[in-house]
Scaffold this motif. Structure first.
Motif, mmCIF file in Angstrom:
data_model
loop_
_atom_site.group_PDB
_atom_site.id
_atom_site.type_symbol
_atom_site.label_atom_id
_atom_site.label_comp_id
_atom_site.label_asym_id
_atom_site.label_seq_id
_atom_site.Cartn_x
_atom_site.Cartn_y
_atom_site.Cartn_z
ATOM 1 N N GLY A 149 0.824 -1.202 0.000
ATOM 2 C CA GLY A 149 0.000 0.000 0.000
ATOM 3 C C GLY A 149 0.856 1.249 0.000
ATOM 4 N N LEU A 150 0.191 2.375 -0.025
ATOM 5 C CA LEU A 150 0.885 3.655 -0.052
ATOM 6 C C LEU A 150 1.305 4.057 1.355
ATOM 7 C CD1 LEU A 150 1.647 6.020 -2.031
ATOM 8 C CD2 LEU A 150 -0.401 7.185 -1.174
ATOM 9 N N LEU A 151 2.587 4.297 1.533
ATOM 10 C CA LEU A 151 3.096 4.886 2.766
ATOM 11 C C LEU A 151 2.814 6.383 2.682
ATOM 12 C CD1 LEU A 151 4.740 3.643 5.180
ATOM 13 C CD2 LEU A 151 6.758 4.666 4.121
ATOM 14 N N TYR A 152 2.154 6.938 3.689
ATOM 15 C CA TYR A 152 1.556 8.269 3.538
ATOM 16 C C TYR A 152 1.552 8.987 4.887
ATOM 17 C CZ TYR A 152 -2.375 11.531 2.560
ATOM 18 O OH TYR A 152 -3.188 12.622 2.415
ATOM 19 N N PRO A 153 2.054 10.229 4.950
ATOM 20 C CA PRO A 153 2.146 10.930 6.235
ATOM 21 C C PRO A 153 0.851 11.555 6.723
ATOM 22 C CG PRO A 153 3.042 12.307 4.506
ATOM 23 C CD PRO A 153 2.681 10.990 3.857
ATOM 24 N N GLY A 154 -0.223 11.474 5.928
ATOM 25 C CA GLY A 154 -1.504 12.028 6.352
ATOM 26 C C GLY A 154 -1.962 13.225 5.563
ATOM 27 N N ALA A 155 -1.072 13.832 4.775
ATOM 28 C CA ALA A 155 -1.422 14.940 3.891
ATOM 29 C C ALA A 155 -0.444 14.937 2.726
ATOM 30 C CB ALA A 155 -1.380 16.283 4.622
ATOM 31 N N VAL A 156 -0.895 15.427 1.568
ATOM 32 C CA VAL A 156 -0.029 15.483 0.397
ATOM 33 C C VAL A 156 1.153 16.409 0.657
ATOM 34 C CG1 VAL A 156 0.108 16.237 -2.014
ATOM 35 C CG2 VAL A 156 -1.856 14.895 -1.226
ATOM 36 N N ALA A 157 0.896 17.580 1.207
ATOM 37 C CA ALA A 157 1.943 18.567 1.471
ATOM 38 C C ALA A 157 2.482 18.374 2.892
ATOM 39 C CB ALA A 157 1.404 19.976 1.276
ATOM 40 N N GLU A 158 3.018 17.200 3.128
ATOM 41 C CA GLU A 158 3.581 16.863 4.430
ATOM 42 C C GLU A 158 4.638 15.797 4.210
ATOM 43 O OE1 GLU A 158 1.933 14.945 8.579
ATOM 44 O OE2 GLU A 158 0.641 16.360 7.512
ATOM 45 N N ARG A 159 5.629 15.724 5.105
ATOM 46 C CA ARG A 159 6.677 14.717 4.983
ATOM 47 C C ARG A 159 6.956 14.094 6.347
ATOM 48 N NH1 ARG A 159 11.991 16.687 3.105
ATOM 49 N NH2 ARG A 159 11.510 18.735 4.009
ATOM 50 N N ALA A 160 7.464 12.877 6.315
ATOM 51 C CA ALA A 160 7.861 12.193 7.541
ATOM 52 C C ALA A 160 8.896 11.135 7.184
ATOM 53 C CB ALA A 160 6.653 11.553 8.225
ATOM 54 N N ASN B 138 11.145 4.243 0.647
ATOM 55 C CA ASN B 138 10.729 5.597 0.253
ATOM 56 C C ASN B 138 10.144 5.585 -1.149
ATOM 57 O OD1 ASN B 138 13.699 5.241 -0.591
ATOM 58 N ND2 ASN B 138 13.060 7.028 -1.780
ATOM 59 N N GLY B 139 9.471 6.689 -1.511
ATOM 60 C CA GLY B 139 8.778 6.735 -2.784
ATOM 61 C C GLY B 139 9.227 7.834 -3.725
ATOM 62 N N ASP B 140 8.280 8.591 -4.215
ATOM 63 C CA ASP B 140 8.434 9.508 -5.337
ATOM 64 C C ASP B 140 9.370 10.681 -5.030
ATOM 65 O OD1 ASP B 140 7.945 10.698 -7.796
ATOM 66 O OD2 ASP B 140 5.855 11.201 -7.370
ATOM 67 N N PHE B 141 9.921 11.273 -6.105
ATOM 68 C CA PHE B 141 10.607 12.561 -6.008
ATOM 69 C C PHE B 141 9.611 13.609 -5.530
ATOM 70 C CE2 PHE B 141 13.006 10.159 -9.141
ATOM 71 C CZ PHE B 141 14.318 10.409 -8.771
ATOM 72 N N VAL C 50 12.515 5.224 -8.049
ATOM 73 C CA VAL C 50 11.882 6.339 -7.353
ATOM 74 C C VAL C 50 12.991 7.236 -6.821
ATOM 75 C CG1 VAL C 50 9.683 5.216 -6.850
ATOM 76 C CG2 VAL C 50 11.622 4.798 -5.338
ATOM 77 N N ASP C 51 12.710 8.039 -5.822
ATOM 78 C CA ASP C 51 13.705 8.980 -5.332
ATOM 79 C C ASP C 51 14.889 8.234 -4.726
ATOM 80 O OD1 ASP C 51 14.909 11.368 -4.724
ATOM 81 O OD2 ASP C 51 13.529 11.902 -3.106
ATOM 82 N N GLY C 52 16.083 8.786 -4.902
ATOM 83 C CA GLY C 52 17.287 8.182 -4.359
ATOM 84 C C GLY C 52 18.092 9.177 -3.553
ATOM 85 N N GLY C 53 19.416 9.048 -3.625
ATOM 86 C CA GLY C 53 20.273 9.948 -2.864
ATOM 87 C C GLY C 53 19.990 9.859 -1.376
ATOM 88 N N ALA C 54 19.845 11.011 -0.738
ATOM 89 C CA ALA C 54 19.593 11.047 0.702
ATOM 90 C C ALA C 54 18.210 10.539 1.074
ATOM 91 C CB ALA C 54 19.780 12.471 1.228
ATOM 92 N N SER C 55 17.323 10.376 0.088
ATOM 93 C CA SER C 55 15.976 9.864 0.374
ATOM 94 C C SER C 55 15.937 8.346 0.492
ATOM 95 C CB SER C 55 14.996 10.301 -0.718
ATOM 96 O OG SER C 55 14.829 11.704 -0.733
ATOM 97 N N THR C 56 16.921 7.654 -0.073
ATOM 98 C CA THR C 56 16.895 6.196 -0.109
ATOM 99 C C THR C 56 16.832 5.616 1.298
ATOM 100 O OG1 THR C 56 17.983 5.958 -2.246
ATOM 101 C CG2 THR C 56 18.250 4.155 -0.705
ATOM 102 N N THR C 57 15.757 4.883 1.574
ATOM 103 C CA THR C 57 15.535 4.287 2.895
ATOM 104 C C THR C 57 14.759 2.985 2.739
ATOM 105 O OG1 THR C 57 15.295 6.534 3.791
ATOM 106 C CG2 THR C 57 14.703 4.712 5.243
ATOM 107 N N LEU C 58 15.238 1.937 3.395
ATOM 108 C CA LEU C 58 14.520 0.667 3.439
ATOM 109 C C LEU C 58 14.451 0.221 4.893
ATOM 110 C CD1 LEU C 58 14.863 -2.385 1.075
ATOM 111 C CD2 LEU C 58 14.935 -2.712 3.558
ATOM 112 N N THR C 59 13.241 -0.047 5.377
ATOM 113 C CA THR C 59 13.067 -0.455 6.761
ATOM 114 C C THR C 59 12.372 -1.812 6.835
ATOM 115 O OG1 THR C 59 10.857 0.491 7.122
ATOM 116 C CG2 THR C 59 12.736 1.968 7.419
ATOM 117 N N GLY D 241 5.782 6.552 0.121
ATOM 118 C CA GLY D 241 6.614 5.379 -0.076
ATOM 119 C C GLY D 241 5.720 4.176 -0.298
ATOM 120 N N ILE D 242 6.330 2.998 -0.294
ATOM 121 C CA ILE D 242 5.605 1.745 -0.442
ATOM 122 C C ILE D 242 5.667 1.004 0.888
ATOM 123 C CG2 ILE D 242 5.507 -0.481 -1.628
ATOM 124 C CD1 ILE D 242 6.718 0.911 -4.059
#
Length: 411
Positions: A72-83, A99-102, A362-371, A397-398
């Motif tokens: 499913g979609l990993l989602y912080p609760g709002a489009v204009a929000e990050r976590a 992690n997901g999209d740029f 999808v996004d990489g660099g400093a965004s790359t995260t796998l948990t 993210g996914i």
């Protein structure tokens, strides 16, 4: 694909990535154990040696046919929000996540206009449209590979199978006298001359950035030809000549127009009855249960032409195998320790070696995260080496879910 086949495929890829170096310089697959994160979800890490150095690969193998396993979609609760990915994974009860999209990470071209943190591509949450894609010239993440568009996505359909595709917005505002086309949904940049809709899922960040830049130049000035209409329970509640800010209540839709779209919205006055409608049309005949922006690397088991073969970075990618019944989620190390990361061409070959029919990055660099979820503490644990040791806050993210927690690690 069984464990022996995965090991053999990765060893072959190691050799193929090292054709520019002597054979004795290659490094075989290491002997790290396969961990059973949950029934149907496995993790392992291994090292590849490439022409530019070694790279540590973190791999989640997901059997979507397994009872109780879903993505499913990993989602912080709002489009204009990050976590951080780990925080969202714990909140949503995911057994693993990447992690997901740029996304709209910075805003230095337009003083006084805040960065929204919103993703660039389209996304679907629990079968419903969440946002549409920004114009290609407005997206973050660098130039698209040839043939890709900002509407490209990866997700899982309502049939339970993973796939790539494209999601195009179709929307309108209808009154008794006219129908106005809608070309934006919860996105940080609207096409020139367009009308975009914002819902309660947008969040509280200012909508000012949506009227900045052009379809081909993200740094172009913001337009002053703006008109905003607030619609509540089917009627125009108020209008404004500037984009608003703050949360949008449930049952309320904000229509924001720029240039020609602004002129068209001026015909809507307080009290006017308006019906807003929209959908994300898919190139697949099967609707997406969830989807997020992702850029294709592999089609019909063939790497796409024109992929960058020079720049090695930490990467996050997703592969679709077994005709959509399996997923491969990959995060590579890079920038820290001795890891060099992978080029996009190498990433495509890695996905192919793992038996993927399709693949996307999808996004990489400093965004790359796998948990993955720790079987003892239940906490989400980051498995890859992070840039500067810090988790970046990301917009989506996914997430992987399982019916019950793993009863331990396998070998």
């Amino acid at each position: 694909m069984n464990r022996a086949r995965v090991a053999a495929a990765v060893l072959l890829l190691t050799l193929s990535l090292c054709t520019a170096r002597p054979a004795q310089a290659t490094t075989p697959l290491d002997a790290s154990a396969v961990e059973r994160i949950a029934p149907g979800v496995e993790y392992r890490a291994f090292t590849l040696t490439t022409a530019h150095g070694p790279t540590r690969i973190h791999l989640l193998t997901v059997d979507l046919r397994h009872r109780g396993v879903r993505a499913g979609l990993l989602y912080p609760g709002a489009v204009a929000e990050r976590a951080p990915v780990s925080v969202m994974a714990e909140r949503q009860g995911a057994v693993a996540a990447v992690n997901g999209d740029f996304f709209h990470i910075t805003e230095d071209q337009h003083p006084g206009v805040p960065a929204t943190g919103a993703a660039s591509g389209a996304s679907v949450l629990e079968g419903r449209p969440l946002k549409a894609a920004v114009p290609e010239g407005q997206r973050f993440g660098g130039a698209l590979p040839p043939g890709d568009t900002a509407e490209d996505v990866l997700g899982v359909g309502t049939d339970g199978r993973a796939r790539t595709g494209r999601l195009t917005l179709h929307g309108q505002l209808r009154t008794a006298r006219t129908t106005l086309p809608v070309r934006g949904l919860n996105q940080y940049a609207l096409p020139e001359g367009a009308i975009g809709l914002f819902t309660s899922q947008w969040g509280s960040v200012s909508r000012a950035r949506a009227v900045c830049g052009t379809d081909h130049n993200r740094a172009a000035p913001c337009t002053h030809k703006v008109f905003e209409v607030t619609i509540r329970h089917g009627r125009v509640q108020r209008t404004s000549t500037t984009p608003g800010t703050g949360p949008i209540p449930p049952g309320t839709t904000v229509a924001l127009g720029r240039e020609g779209g602004a002129r068209a919205l001026r015909s809507l006055t307080p009290g006017t009855a308006v019906e807003a409608g929209y959908r994300l049309a898919s190139t697949s005949r099967i609707p997406f249960a969830f989807a997020l922006g992702a850029y294709p690397l592999l089609k019909h088991r063939q790497p796409l032409p024109g992929l960058n073969a020079v720049t090695a970075e930490p990467r996050t990618a997703v592969g679709v195998a077994d005709h959509g019944r399996s997923l491969r989620l990959i995060a590579t190390d890079g920038r820290e320790s001795t890891a060099t990361g992978l080029t996009l061409a190498e990433l495509a070959r890695l996905l192919r070696s793992l038996g993927c029919d399709e693949g996307a990055y999808v996004d990489g660099g400093a965004s790359t995260t796998l948990t993955t979820r720790d079987p003892v503490t239940g906490r989400a644990t980051v498995r890859n080496t992070l840039d500067h040791g810090q988790e970046r806050r990301v917009p989506n993210g996914i997430a992987l879910y399982a019916l019950r927690r793993s009863d331990g690690a396998g070998s």
